[in-house]
Design an enzyme around this catalytic site. Structure first.
Site, PDB file in Angstrom:
ATOM      1  N   PRO A 137       0.778  -1.256   0.000  1.00  0.00           N
ATOM      2  CA  PRO A 137       0.000   0.000   0.000  1.00  0.00           C
ATOM      3  C   PRO A 137       0.803   1.297   0.000  1.00  0.00           C
ATOM      4  O   PRO A 137       0.789   2.072   0.948  1.00  0.00           O
ATOM      5  CB  PRO A 137      -0.843  -0.133   1.270  1.00  0.00           C
ATOM      6  CG  PRO A 137       0.017  -0.948   2.190  1.00  0.00           C
ATOM      7  CD  PRO A 137       0.747  -1.916   1.298  1.00  0.00           C
ATOM      8  N   CYS A 138       1.464   1.561  -1.126  1.00  0.00           N
ATOM      9  CA  CYS A 138       2.225   2.799  -1.257  1.00  0.00           C
ATOM     10  C   CYS A 138       1.317   4.030  -1.231  1.00  0.00           C
ATOM     11  O   CYS A 138       1.777   5.129  -0.934  1.00  0.00           O
ATOM     12  CB  CYS A 138       3.075   2.778  -2.519  1.00  0.00           C
ATOM     13  SG  CYS A 138       2.165   2.402  -4.025  1.00  0.00           S
ATOM     14  N   HIS A 139       0.030   3.844  -1.486  1.00  0.00           N
ATOM     15  CA  HIS A 139      -0.917   4.967  -1.442  1.00  0.00           C
ATOM     16  C   HIS A 139      -1.105   5.496  -0.018  1.00  0.00           C
ATOM     17  O   HIS A 139      -1.604   6.592   0.165  1.00  0.00           O
ATOM     18  CB  HIS A 139      -2.273   4.557  -2.040  1.00  0.00           C
ATOM     19  CG  HIS A 139      -2.985   3.488  -1.284  1.00  0.00           C
ATOM     20  ND1 HIS A 139      -2.652   2.148  -1.403  1.00  0.00           N
ATOM     21  CD2 HIS A 139      -4.002   3.552  -0.393  1.00  0.00           C
ATOM     22  CE1 HIS A 139      -3.452   1.439  -0.627  1.00  0.00           C
ATOM     23  NE2 HIS A 139      -4.275   2.264  -0.006  1.00  0.00           N
TER      24      HIS A 139
END
Length: 175
Positions: A137-139
């Protein structure tokens, strides 16, 4: 040469290019991102493989889990992953997986957590090179001043993903 089996998955937020090798997800990235060519080259080179569109049980499972995620019925993905990156990138991507659903962390906090507080820019670059969006989850990483920062799917998609995760009333029976 080996094959990375790929499929395009349509989501409410855009199209994802999802790929697997040896029944592990090695690619889940926004189909129309700016760095598409360099990401694809790194993935194919890293696994000595080429993309081949097709079907596989793990891609079916990924599609099912994405449907649950976007329907607010899943918080955690349960898919086997394999990544192709440098040791530093792998360290950043592993740390990203520890950021819980519905939470955010700044690039500075992420750099500090991996023991590289002075390497904020390198952490941001590794974050941007993540080829397994949403699952890794780089977001969930934002700027220190609470700005969203960049995102492969675009700032509006990042905002919508964070909104999905912060507003979702997912009850006790969900994953």
């Amino acid at each position: 040469m080996r094959n990375i089996i790929t499929r395009t998955m349509k989501t409410p937020y855009g199209e994802l290019l999802v790929g697997s090798i040896d029944e592990k997800i090695c690619l889940c990235d926004w189909r129309y991102r700016k760095m598409r060519q360099s990401i694809d080259k790194r993935i194919q080179s890293g696994f000595s493989a080429i993309y081949k569109e097709g079907d596989s049980p793990i891609l079916d499972e990924a599609e099912e889990q994405f449907t649950e995620y976007f329907d607010e019925q899943r918080k955690v993905f349960e898919l086997p992953l394999i990544t192709a990156g440098t040791d530093f990138q792998e360290k950043v991507w592993n740390a990203l997986r520890e950021i819980p659903y519905g939470k955010t962390e700044t690039y500075l906090e992420l750099a500090d957590r991996i023991g590289r507080k002075a390497a904020v820019r390198a952490v941001a670059t590794a974050n941007g090179a993540n080829a397994i969006a949403i699952i890794i989850p780089c977001h969930r990483v934002i700027g220190s001043n609470n700005n969203l920062g960049g995102y492969a799917g675009g700032a509006s998609v990042k905002k919508r993903l964070l909104q999905l995760e912060s507003d979702g009333d997912m009850g006790a029976s969900t994953r």
